[in-house]
Enzyme design. Structure first.
Site, short mmCIF file in Angstrom:
data_model
loop_
_atom_site.label_atom_id
_atom_site.label_comp_id
_atom_site.label_asym_id
_atom_site.label_seq_id
_atom_site.Cartn_x
_atom_site.Cartn_y
_atom_site.Cartn_z
N ASN A 259 29.11 26.21 29.27
CA ASN A 259 29.74 27.16 28.35
C ASN A 259 30.64 28.08 29.18
OD1 ASN A 259 30.42 29.11 26.51
ND2 ASN A 259 28.34 29.90 26.22
N TRP A 260 31.93 27.86 29.07
CA TRP A 260 32.88 28.62 29.90
C TRP A 260 33.07 30.06 29.40
CZ3 TRP A 260 37.63 25.05 31.38
CH2 TRP A 260 37.14 23.92 32.05
N LYS A 261 32.61 30.34 28.20
CA LYS A 261 32.76 31.68 27.60
C LYS A 261 34.24 32.08 27.64
CE LYS A 261 27.99 32.57 28.78
NZ LYS A 261 26.92 33.53 29.05
N HIS B 258 25.26 31.61 19.73
CA HIS B 258 25.04 32.16 21.08
C HIS B 258 24.69 33.64 20.97
CE1 HIS B 258 25.65 33.38 25.20
NE2 HIS B 258 25.55 32.11 25.52
N GLU C 77 25.55 36.09 22.63
CA GLU C 77 26.70 37.01 22.74
C GLU C 77 27.40 37.16 21.40
OE1 GLU C 77 28.42 34.99 26.09
OE2 GLU C 77 26.73 35.69 27.30
N GLU D 186 17.87 30.28 24.91
CA GLU D 186 18.47 31.13 25.93
C GLU D 186 17.88 32.53 25.83
OE1 GLU D 186 22.56 29.55 27.26
OE2 GLU D 186 22.90 30.73 25.47
N GLY E 213 23.26 35.54 32.51
CA GLY E 213 24.20 36.26 33.38
C GLY E 213 23.54 37.31 34.25
N SER F 82 20.98 31.69 33.58
CA SER F 82 21.00 31.69 35.05
C SER F 82 20.50 30.40 35.67
CB SER F 82 20.22 32.90 35.59
OG SER F 82 20.84 34.11 35.17
N GLY G 293 27.71 30.84 34.10
CA GLY G 293 28.43 31.11 35.36
C GLY G 293 28.61 29.89 36.25
P1 13P Z 1 24.52 32.08 32.66
O1 13P Z 1 24.24 30.67 33.15
O2 13P Z 1 25.75 32.67 33.26
O3 13P Z 1 23.31 32.94 32.76
O4 13P Z 1 24.86 31.93 31.08
C1 13P Z 1 24.00 31.23 30.27
C2 13P Z 1 24.64 31.09 28.94
O5 13P Z 1 24.78 32.06 28.21
C3 13P Z 1 25.12 29.78 28.53
O6 13P Z 1 25.49 29.76 27.19
#
Ligand code: 13P
Length: 249
Positions: free
Chosen positions: A9-11, A94, A96, A166, A172, A212, A234
């Site tokens: 997931n590149w966000k 997600h 976020e 998640e 993150g 993470s 990440g």
């Molecule tokens: P990280 O791997 O940066 O913790 O992010 C996880 C995530 O939100 C994937 O959707």
């Protein structure tokens, strides 16, 4: 049977130039595992990513979509638009999006229906916050998110649903759930599915862990019985790290 999947997931990262570079690097990596590989660039780069990976075992997926088929929703992207450029999987729910854009369980249930009705597979995300875990409510929070988002579906629909657990406190932050915490929750999720839809359906659904995941912890997390892969943030922005995770199976 369920598949192993690693999805990046590149966000909100990578413009066109960085997307081109990262995809070139991803295509140079060697895959030694049987995992299905997915990447989720931003909307503006989906078409480029799709075109560039056509001949490679990398599926390009979207990070979100709207629940309406079309209409006056300025700034939104529909399932039909995704389909029109060849996208057939979308990440929904997600944390976020739930947190920053107030996506409710009800809205997510509608998005799930829209995606599935357009033959778009869903990666459905959920997870508890730190306070929920500290107060021992993590299982009930997760159960509730799954029930409200998905339990209106017929059993057959789960062939196009992937789950992604998640824990918000692990996203993150560099802090992962321990492999045991991940396994406990994934087993609980599978049991929740089995109670509603039966063991066969529960066993057929891939449940990914996100939060993470890095090259140095992926192997141990993926070794757990009920962990079928990862949703990677990440570490998905670096081709070598991402494929170290893909190959951790
Ligand atoms: P990280 O791997 O940066 O913790 O992010 C996880 C995530 O939100 C994937 O959707």
């Amino acid at each position: 049977m369920r598949k192993n999947i690693v999805a990046g997931n590149w966000k909100m990262n990578n413009g066109l130039i960085q997307t081109k570079t990262l995809i070139t690097e991803l295509k140079q990596q060697k895959q030694t595992s049987d995992a299905e590989v997915m990447i989720a660039p931003s909307f503006t780069n989906l078409w480029h990513a799709f075109e560039e990976t056509r001949q490679y075992p990398i599926e390009v997926v979207a990070q979100n979509m709207h629940f309406s088929d079309d209409g006056a929703y300025t700034g939104e992207i529909s399932a039909g638009m995704l389909k029109s450029i060849g996208i057939s999987t979308v990440i929904l729910g997600h944390s976020e999006r739930r947190t920053y854009y107030n996506e409710t369980d009800e809205a997510l249930a509608k998005k799930v229906d829209t995606a599935l009705s357009q033959e778009i597979r869903v990666i459905f995300c959920f997870g508890e916050e730190l306070a929920d875990r500290k107060s021992g409510k993590h299982e009930s929070i997760v159960e509730n998110q799954i029930k409200k988002g998905l339990f209106h579906l017929k059993a057959d629909a789960f062939k196009d649903v992937i789950l992604a657990y998640e824990p918000v406190w692990a996203i993150g932050t560099g802090e992962t759930a321990s492999p045991e915490q991940a396994q406990d929750m994934h087993a609980f999720i599978r049991k929740t599915l089995a109670n509603k839809y039966g063991q066969e359906v529960a066993n057929s659904v891939s449940i990914l862990y996100g939060g993470s995941v890095k090259p140095n912890n992926a192997k141990e997390i993926f070794s757990k019985t009920d962990v079928d892969g990862g949703l990677i943030g990440g570490a998905a922005l670096n081709a070598e790290d991402f494929y170290a995770i893909v190959n951790a199976f």
